[in-house]
Scaffold this motif. Structure first.
Motif, short mmCIF file in Angstrom:
data_model
loop_
_atom_site.label_atom_id
_atom_site.label_comp_id
_atom_site.label_asym_id
_atom_site.label_seq_id
_atom_site.Cartn_x
_atom_site.Cartn_y
_atom_site.Cartn_z
N ASN A 61 50.89 55.66 33.25
CA ASN A 61 50.24 54.37 33.05
C ASN A 61 50.94 53.55 31.97
OD1 ASN A 61 48.11 53.48 30.71
ND2 ASN A 61 47.72 52.48 32.65
N LEU A 62 51.74 54.24 31.16
CA LEU A 62 52.37 53.59 30.00
C LEU A 62 53.64 52.89 30.44
CD1 LEU A 62 52.14 53.42 26.86
CD2 LEU A 62 53.62 55.39 26.77
N GLY A 63 53.50 51.97 31.38
CA GLY A 63 54.68 51.27 31.87
C GLY A 63 55.02 50.07 31.00
N ALA A 64 55.81 49.22 31.57
CA ALA A 64 56.26 48.03 30.89
C ALA A 64 55.10 47.19 30.41
CB ALA A 64 57.07 47.21 31.88
N SER A 374 59.56 55.16 34.13
CA SER A 374 58.56 56.14 34.55
C SER A 374 57.37 55.43 35.19
CB SER A 374 58.15 57.05 33.40
OG SER A 374 57.39 56.36 32.48
N GLY A 375 57.16 54.17 34.81
CA GLY A 375 56.15 53.40 35.52
C GLY A 375 56.53 53.25 36.99
N MET A 376 57.81 52.95 37.19
CA MET A 376 58.32 52.81 38.55
C MET A 376 58.23 54.14 39.31
SD MET A 376 62.09 51.32 39.39
CE MET A 376 62.35 50.48 37.87
N ALA A 377 58.65 55.22 38.66
CA ALA A 377 58.61 56.54 39.30
C ALA A 377 57.18 56.94 39.63
CB ALA A 377 59.26 57.58 38.39
N GLY A 378 56.27 56.60 38.72
CA GLY A 378 54.87 56.91 38.96
C GLY A 378 54.38 56.23 40.23
N ASN A 379 54.72 54.96 40.37
CA ASN A 379 54.32 54.22 41.57
C ASN A 379 54.95 54.81 42.82
OD1 ASN A 379 52.56 51.97 40.90
ND2 ASN A 379 54.22 51.26 39.62
#
Lengths: 582, 65
Positions: A61-64, A374-379
């Motif tokens: 959740n700790l994305g951009a 990691s925000g992108m990877a999470g999605n």
């Protein structure tokens, strides 16, 4: 463009960045051998220790949006931004761990939409799966574009190269190691953020003269905008009326809209985060995941909001840390009173550039890059699971071999990245389309928690009720938004398109009330339709609904490690934090 | 951890922080006089990161035994 870069990197900075990416890719390469089934690739084989899944739960959740956006809000609103954590996240995280995880994890559902199919019916699952899949790739694209833009501004990087290179790295490690790879990288990213931002707060605090110096310097920021002099440093005191605080929201809208509807809707139903807990090694570990994550979450305001406040304090006392916003021609923008409009999104990055010597600047910027990725990877890892299990296996090919689904999952991962890139370019070309899309996502998300709460805690609720409740909730949100307008906005994507009859003091107030309306509509309609439709027999609902599911037994860990004990500790700390900054 | 071929995430985590801390500490020594705040922050923080990395590596190593 390149000549306008804010700063440049030294050898040590490049070395830090290169080392980090070597590890990121290395993890993917090493994990490649562990991926032998779709279950391993998409669900990590349910093998994560609680602390690993907890850090991933937090980092996904700790994305951009969080690191940059919370710094910006810290500058704009002050410490009251912490409501997004202390009210808007932690209570919901405790709730999902204590009360909802037994059904998610215990039902053996492989995704949140799959839980909806088990509990309700096919159409409710389909609605949720499709909207979730579309939302995740677009969020990933928006995040990718935001990253490209930021690094273009800071370091003069080429926008296309920045976006495509980050997409390639994310693709490489998620394709190689699947969810495990994404989760392990989220753990690295968590520590990178902590170590990259803690010294920023330390140096900034030294510079402004500690908390009391910060309080003194933020007084003029508040008074020149017409607020009480302590409006930037007290979280609750000015929440009595919307006009008294810079957020422009009153306490009820804040607690009900943000603290209840939006927060529970996200933390308790969004597969992106729930997936991390579902990857845990046992029921107890799954329940401990969000609760353990609540500990660092509680302290994050000091890491991500305080830098924004520091940047604002330094700017107000003549330090000109936060640069002015530029218009399309490259000239600084000014407001109606002739004052420069500050680019709040640069508050945190500008502070990094100001304080960090070479080597550490690389660390801080790598932490930012890592959080974008990691925000992108999470999605992408949530997208491929929902598309493979809920859409492909659910509707296209029900009975193929696991090997087949693993191949589909890999293809979906590539597709997810490609669509994200396309979305990033759409975001770059048409800002308005993205605003409209995010609005639609907000309408779709707002009622979700009503559906899950009724599904998990009321055995009488039915599939027809759930489906039409969701549709009605989304429609209710759109109608409310169309009838309302925040102060200073014009009719259009900000609302009022059905006739602006309701006026809100701020956009956030409008957002919170839209959510409250959506949730209430969904709740009432789901209940009403459920009363008129036939519920499923109780024998089919075992493990899915409270009262028909055995109580989870946490005796595999000692009493002080159990979910309930940990949750009580979090609540006590949370009350303390709110009291200190009241 | 049940996944047969999976490894302990603490191993790469510890190694990464030892390396990053090392790079930052060395950069701190080399640019000692360039610090505006008068504090050898890069040296201090690089060392802190190396200690953290070493502790995490030790935990991973102990768990493997």
């Amino acid at each position: 463009m390149d000549t306008h870069a804010v700063t440049s990197l030294a050898t040590a900075d490049w070395a830090v960045m290169a080392t980090y990416f070597a590890f990121v890719l290395g993890i993917g390469v090493v994990l490649r051998r562990a991926v032998t089934s779709s279950d391993e690739f998409l669900l990590s084989g349910r093998s994560m220790p609680a602390w690993v899944s907890a850090l991933a739960f937090l980092s996904a959740n700790l994305g951009a949006q969080e690191v940059i956006g919370m710094g910006a809000s810290g500058a704009k609103y002050g410490i009251a931004t912490s409501h997004f954590y202390w009210i808007g996240a932690v209570p919901a995280m405790l709730f999902v761990g204590l009360f909802m995880m037994p059904f998610y994890y215990g039902s053996k559902a492989r995704s949140v939409p799959e839980y909806l199919r088990l509990r309700f019916d096919e159409k409710t699952r389909g609605l949720n799966a499709v909207s979730f899949a579309v939302m995740t790739v677009f969020s990933s694209g928006i995040s990718m574009y935001a990253m490209g833009k930021l690094f273009n501004l800071l370091l003069g990087w080429n926008l296309d190269v920045a976006m495509l290179a980050s997409a390639a790295i994310v693709l490489a490690y998620t394709l190689l190691g699947g969810l495990t790879s994404a989760i392990y990288n989220e753990v690295l990213q968590f520590f990178l953020i902590v170590f990259g931002f803690a010294p920023l707060v330390w140096l900034g605090m030294r510079d402004v003269g500690g908390w009391s110096g910060l309080v003194a310097k933020l007084q003029s920021v508040a008074t020149t905008q017409g607020y009480a002099s302590d409006a930037w440093v007290r979280s609750w005191h000015h929440m009595g009326a919307a006009k008294d605080n810079p957020i422009g929201v009153e306490w009820f809208g804040l607690v009900a809209g943000l603290g209840f509807v939006l927060s529970f809707g996200y933390w308790c139903t969004d597969f992106l985060v729930v997936q991390r807990a579902m990857a845990a090694e046992s029921m107890t570990a799954a329940r401990r995941t969000p609760i353990l994550a609540a500990f660092p979450k509680m302290l994050f305001p000091f890491l991500v909001i305080v830098p924004g406040m520091l940047a604002m304090a330094l700017t107000a006392s003549g330090g000109s840390v936060i640069p002015a916003k530029m218009d399309a021609s490259g000239a600084p923008m000014v407001d109606a009173l002739g004052r420069a409009v500050l680019d709040f999104d640069l508050a945190t990055p500008a502070l990094l550039v100001k304080y960090f010597p070479s080597g550490m600047l690389g660390l801080g910027l790598t932490a930012l890059l890592a959080s974008f990725m990691s925000g992108m990877a999470g999605n992408v890892t949530a997208f491929n699971t929902v598309v493979t299990y809920d859409l492909y296996q659910g509707y296209v090919n029900k009975n193929a071999s696991d090997k087949h689904y693993l191949t589909v999952a890999r293809i979906t991962t590539v597709v997810g990245i490609l669509v994200s890139i396309a979305a990033a370019y759409v975001a770059a070309a048409f800002n308005n389309i993205m605003d409209v899309l995010q609005l639609v996502f907000a309408f779709v998300n707002a009622p979700l928690f009503a559906t899950f709460a009724l599904g998990m805690f009321w055995k009488r609720s039915t599939g027809h009720g759930a489906f039409w409740g969701l549709v009605a909730g989304t429609t209710g949100a759109a109608i409310h938004h169309g009838l309302s307008l925040p102060a200073g906005a014009v009719v259009g994507v900000k609302g009022g398109y059905l006739g602006a009859t309701l006026h809100y003091p701020s956009e956030l107030a409008q957002t919170f009330w839209t959510a409250i309306i959506a949730w209430s509509t969904c709740f009432v309609v789901t209940m009403a339709i459920s009363f008129f439709t036939t519920p499923r027999p109780e024998s089919e609902l075992t493990g899915l609904v409270m009262g028909l599911t055995p109580k989870p037994n946490d005796e595999d860990v000692s009493w002080w490690q159990r979910p309930v004990t940990l949750a009580v500790v979090v609540v006590v700390c949370l009350i303390g934090l709110n009291e200190v900054f009241w | 951890m049940s996944g047969a071929a999976k490894f302990d995430v603490r191993a790469p985590l510890g190694a990464l922080f030892v390396l990053l801390g090392g790079i930052i500490a060395v950069a701190g020594v080399m640019t000692r006089n360039a610090m505006p705040t008068g504090l050898p922050i890069a040296l201090v923080w690089g060392s802190v990161m190396m200690v953290f990395g070493a502790v995490v590596s030790a935990m991973a190593w102990r768990a493997r035994k």
